[in-house]
Motif scaffolding. Structure first.
Motif, PDB file in Angstrom:
ATOM      1  N   ARG A  94       0.816  -1.212   0.000  1.00  0.00           N
ATOM      2  CA  ARG A  94       0.000   0.000   0.000  1.00  0.00           C
ATOM      3  C   ARG A  94       0.854   1.269   0.000  1.00  0.00           C
ATOM      4  O   ARG A  94       0.591   2.205  -0.749  1.00  0.00           O
ATOM      5  CB  ARG A  94      -0.920   0.000   1.225  1.00  0.00           C
ATOM      6  N   GLU A  95       1.872   1.309   0.831  1.00  0.00           N
ATOM      7  CA  GLU A  95       2.715   2.505   0.918  1.00  0.00           C
ATOM      8  C   GLU A  95       3.444   2.751  -0.395  1.00  0.00           C
ATOM      9  O   GLU A  95       3.574   3.894  -0.840  1.00  0.00           O
ATOM     10  CB  GLU A  95       3.720   2.369   2.062  1.00  0.00           C
ATOM     11  N   TYR A 142      -7.372   6.735  -0.022  1.00  0.00           N
ATOM     12  CA  TYR A 142      -6.992   6.597   1.380  1.00  0.00           C
ATOM     13  C   TYR A 142      -8.017   7.237   2.308  1.00  0.00           C
ATOM     14  O   TYR A 142      -8.391   6.659   3.333  1.00  0.00           O
ATOM     15  CB  TYR A 142      -5.624   7.242   1.599  1.00  0.00           C
ATOM     16  N   GLY A 170      -5.648   0.152   5.295  1.00  0.00           N
ATOM     17  CA  GLY A 170      -5.144   0.250   6.659  1.00  0.00           C
ATOM     18  C   GLY A 170      -6.176   0.369   7.756  1.00  0.00           C
ATOM     19  O   GLY A 170      -5.826   0.306   8.937  1.00  0.00           O
ATOM     20  N   GLU A 212      -8.166  -1.448   9.523  1.00  0.00           N
ATOM     21  CA  GLU A 212      -8.478  -2.843   9.825  1.00  0.00           C
ATOM     22  C   GLU A 212      -9.303  -2.997  11.101  1.00  0.00           C
ATOM     23  O   GLU A 212      -9.891  -4.047  11.339  1.00  0.00           O
ATOM     24  CB  GLU A 212      -7.193  -3.656   9.909  1.00  0.00           C
ATOM     25  N   ARG A 248      -8.367   3.356  11.425  1.00  0.00           N
ATOM     26  CA  ARG A 248      -6.969   2.950  11.506  1.00  0.00           C
ATOM     27  C   ARG A 248      -6.461   3.069  12.946  1.00  0.00           C
ATOM     28  O   ARG A 248      -6.955   3.893  13.720  1.00  0.00           O
ATOM     29  CB  ARG A 248      -6.115   3.810  10.581  1.00  0.00           C
ATOM     30  N   GLU A 295      -3.811   4.482  14.074  1.00  0.00           N
ATOM     31  CA  GLU A 295      -3.301   5.825  14.357  1.00  0.00           C
ATOM     32  C   GLU A 295      -4.417   6.857  14.502  1.00  0.00           C
ATOM     33  O   GLU A 295      -4.194   7.971  14.987  1.00  0.00           O
ATOM     34  CB  GLU A 295      -2.318   6.273  13.276  1.00  0.00           C
TER      35      GLU A 295
END
Length: 374
Positions: free
Chosen positions: A197-198, A225, A238, A240, A284, A286
């Motif tokens: 992904r990155e 994103y 991301g 998840e 995510r 974060e």
């Protein structure tokens, strides 16, 4: 970028035997555009690349370049070059011989081959290595040789089949930026297959996410994103962490009913196609802010969960917590660690909370799903 529709894929479907791999893929790529095909193993991204290259014939649909159909042309008549994941260098040939191999097949004069090899080595930082064989090169150098062999024939379209996956992490970061800068400098059209992904985010103008042989979403990296079109895309990008919620949608507001792990709340609709009922919330690690229940709840639109810290690790930069919320666990990052066993609040801001309607069967499955990370 210019020339929208420079490379067109129209209704392509194919498979191997009775297994359908690609299902009605349509895509239009502009001249000079860098497109990343992103997806998990088995989604069809490499098969699509091989259809473009001419190594796999579609069962239906067409491939066109500059409005000229190339669907059934052999690989060497398409104006494309493919860089393989394994690099596929001839082990008995030198760097110079590997780079110039395609030119030799085309009957280019020896003098012109030597001149173009020299220019390509200079561009790729391979000066002084022309007499070495692949076995005497580092992974990054072999990757550059494979790229040079593809570029030296002046292709209109560069096809990249996970060419960075065999490099170690440090070299991969350097090479992907070099590759992107080179593609922009040459103005070449590139289609890059990756599961990283990155890598797709930092290299591509547009990301195309494939799921089970279909396009799940396509768009600029920041669009895919920040505005995933489905729970699958959100998870792949991301987000998840997932929990079931019940909502009531009225006008431009989503009212969230209290549940086993969450407090009641309200978030803006943000133009989402939501209807009242069961939804799946994704976010995510974060995006999840941990706070002590004795502290004041963040004063901004979002959703608050309550749970218990199961474990804490430090992967670098932030502390990562496994937090149990009712019947499942989520991951949440914080600037400082919370103690294992501590009861905490988890706040997710509205802009970082992705909501998707669930079917009745999915909602039932979500309720009965056993606890634990998945």
């Amino acid at each position: 970028m210019s020339g929208a529709g420079f490379l067109k894929i129209d209704g392509v479907a194919t498979g191997y035997g009775a297994t359908q791999v690609l299902k009605d893929i349509s895509l239009s790529i502009a001249s000079g555009e860098f497109v990343a095909l992103l997806g998990s193993s088995g989604c069809g991204k490499t098969t699509l690349l091989r259809v473009l290259a001419g190594f796999v014939a579609p069962k239906s649909g067409t491939v066109s370049v500059r409005q000229r159909e190339v669907t059934h042309l052999p690989p060497d008549k398409r104006g494309m070059a493919l860089v393989f994941q394994s690099y596929a260098l001839w082990p008995h040939m030198t760097v110079a011989q590997n780079i110039g191999y395609g030119l030799k097949l085309r009957g280019v004069s020896s003098a012109d081959i030597a001149k173009r090899i020299s220019a390509m080595q200079s561009m790729l930082g391979l000066q002084g290595l022309e007499d070495r064989k692949p076995g005497a090169l580092s992974g990054g150098q072999r990757q550059r040789v494979a790229l040079g062999r593809a570029l030296v024939v002046d292709p209109e379209i560069l096809l990249l089949d996970e060419p960075l996956s065999n490099l170690d992490a440090r070299i991969r970061l350097t090479v992907r930026h070099e590759l992107r800068a080179l593609q922009q400098r040459l103005g070449i059209t590139a289609i890059h297959v990756t599961h990283d992904r990155e890598e797709a985010m930092v290299m591509a103008d547009r990301i195309v996410i494939l799921d089970a042989g279909r396009i799940a979403q396509q768009g600029a990296p920041e669009e895919v994103y920040n505005r995933p079109a489905s729970a699958f895309v959100a998870a792949f990008m991301g987000a998840e962490n997932h929990l079931p919620l019940t909502v009531d949608v009225a006008s431009d507001t989503v009212s969230i009913a209290p549940g086993p792990a969450n407090r009641a709340g309200q978030v803006p609709l943000f133009g989402r196609s939501l209807v009242s009922g069961a939804v799946e919330a994704r976010f995510r690690p974060e995006a999840a802010r941990l706070f002590s229940l004795s502290a004041e709840t963040p004063n901004e639109p979002g959703l608050v969960f309550e749970g218990r810290v199961v474990s804490v690790t430090y992967p670098g930069g932030l502390w990562r917590h496994v937090v149990r919320l009712a019947d499942r666990e989520i991951l949440a990052d914080a600037m400082h660690p919370f103690a294992a066993g501590e009861t905490v609040g988890v706040f997710v801001a509205a802009a970082s909370l992705f909501l998707f309607n669930m079917s009745a069967s999915a909602a039932d499955s979500s309720v009965s799903r056993p606890a634990g990370r998945e």
